[in-house]
Design a protein around this motif. Structure first.
Motif, short mmCIF file in Angstrom:
data_model
loop_
_atom_site.label_atom_id
_atom_site.label_comp_id
_atom_site.label_asym_id
_atom_site.label_seq_id
_atom_site.Cartn_x
_atom_site.Cartn_y
_atom_site.Cartn_z
N CYS A 150 -2.77 0.68 -4.84
CA CYS A 150 -4.22 0.59 -4.60
C CYS A 150 -4.57 0.52 -3.12
O CYS A 150 -5.73 0.73 -2.77
CB CYS A 150 -4.79 -0.63 -5.33
SG CYS A 150 -4.77 -0.48 -7.14
N ASN A 151 -3.58 0.24 -2.29
CA ASN A 151 -3.83 0.22 -0.85
C ASN A 151 -3.46 1.54 -0.17
O ASN A 151 -3.54 1.66 1.05
CB ASN A 151 -3.04 -0.92 -0.19
CG ASN A 151 -3.55 -2.29 -0.61
OD1 ASN A 151 -4.67 -2.40 -1.08
ND2 ASN A 151 -2.74 -3.30 -0.46
N GLY A 152 -3.02 2.53 -0.96
CA GLY A 152 -2.75 3.85 -0.43
C GLY A 152 -1.51 3.93 0.41
O GLY A 152 -1.40 4.77 1.31
N ARG A 187 -4.23 6.95 -2.70
CA ARG A 187 -4.80 5.66 -3.06
C ARG A 187 -5.56 5.76 -4.39
O ARG A 187 -6.24 6.74 -4.67
CB ARG A 187 -5.74 5.19 -1.95
CG ARG A 187 -6.35 3.82 -2.18
CD ARG A 187 -7.20 3.43 -0.97
NE ARG A 187 -7.83 2.13 -1.17
CZ ARG A 187 -9.01 1.96 -1.76
NH1 ARG A 187 -9.67 3.01 -2.21
NH2 ARG A 187 -9.51 0.75 -1.90
#
Length: 276
Positions: free
Chosen positions: A106-108, A113
């Motif tokens: 989720c933070n890429g 992301r």
């Protein structure tokens, strides 16, 4: 074209967690499914790669990973080569590491992301996934697969007393012939974190869509535990596959070139649920 990317991210105590993501390169912005393996499991067990390919061909990115203390190593990812690490595993460690995986995607970090994911958790991994889903809005939908309703269901109550006295218990692995050690620290974890690790209590707090799938011929985790989960969360959907066992017909190693009938049914049910 179906592709696979491999990663190794840090887990608890600095130990690595091998991870791979299978996807169809022609599909942009495909939703991400994260698979959470169970006790004495690992990401490349049996049919797991075939399932990843099936989901990728159905329009998903499919991520699976090894918990850092599941007993496998980077050099021997399909063998329980590090029983010391296995013995030191706890439920809290796995919950922390599943959160780390969610942070990673989720933070890429090194991959596209995403803002939300779907979870599939098998057996003990189902319990860990339930705990995570209850407190994490990044999880958009959950499928629990032959999930435990309580972590204490992994062993008998009678075994606990001797375990506490000796400080270690050995659980036989019928496939490998190994005696898998578990230190009493896993019991201490349950004692010290009763609220955090209470699967049935956390189940009551899940507001996301949740599909509970279980086989009625499961000799490892009886189908009664799936019914306990459903009772704890009335909004969850319970589907029982008649005649299915704990692994839905899969085994390790698995030499056939097609998925077992029950596992294929599980995949199709999960895909339909995720696409709703």
């Amino acid at each position: 074209m179906i592709k696979k990317e491999n990663y190794n991210i840090p887990g608890v105590k600095g130990r690595g967690m091998l991870m791979d993501i299978t996807y169809d390169d022609s599909i942009r912005n495909a939703p991400l499914v994260i698979f959470v393996h169970g006790f004495k499991g690992f990401k490349d067990w049996g049919t797991h790669n075939m399932v990843a390919d099936y989901f990728a061909r159905s329009g998903f990115r499919y991520l699976k990973f090894n918990f850092s203390h599941n007993g496998t190593t980077a050099d021997k990812p399909i063998d329980f080569a590090d029983l010391i690490a296995f013995s030191e595993n706890t439920f809290s460690m796995e919950l922390e590491e599943l959160n780390d995986v969610l942070d990673f995607v989720c933070n890429g970090s090194s991959m596209p992301r995403v803002t939300g994911v779907y979870l599939i958790g098998h057996s003990m991994g189902g319990g860990i996934s339930i705990l995570q889903t209850a407190g994490d809005s990044r999880v958009k939908k959950l499928v629990s697969m032959a999930s435990l309703a309580s972590f204490t269901n992994l062993w008998t109550k009678a075994a606990e007393e001797q375990w506490k006295l000796s400080g270690i218990m050995y659980m036989p692995n019928s496939r490998t012939g190994q005696d898998m050690p578990l230190k009493v620290s896993i019991l201490d974890d349950l004692r010290d974190n009763p609220a955090k690790l209470d699967i049935l209590e956390k189940a009551t707090h899940i507001n996301q869509p949740w599909l509970i799938v279980h086989g009625d011929a499961d000799p490892t985790v009886p189908v009664a535990q799936a019914k306990q989960l459903k009772k704890a969360n009335k909004q969850a959907e319970l589907l029982i596959i008649k005649g299915a066992d704990h692994t839905f017909g899969a085994s390790h190693p698995y030499a056939k070139d097609s998925l077992p009938k029950d596992l294929l049914e599980f995949c199709d049910l999960s895909i339909a649920f995720f696409k709703k």
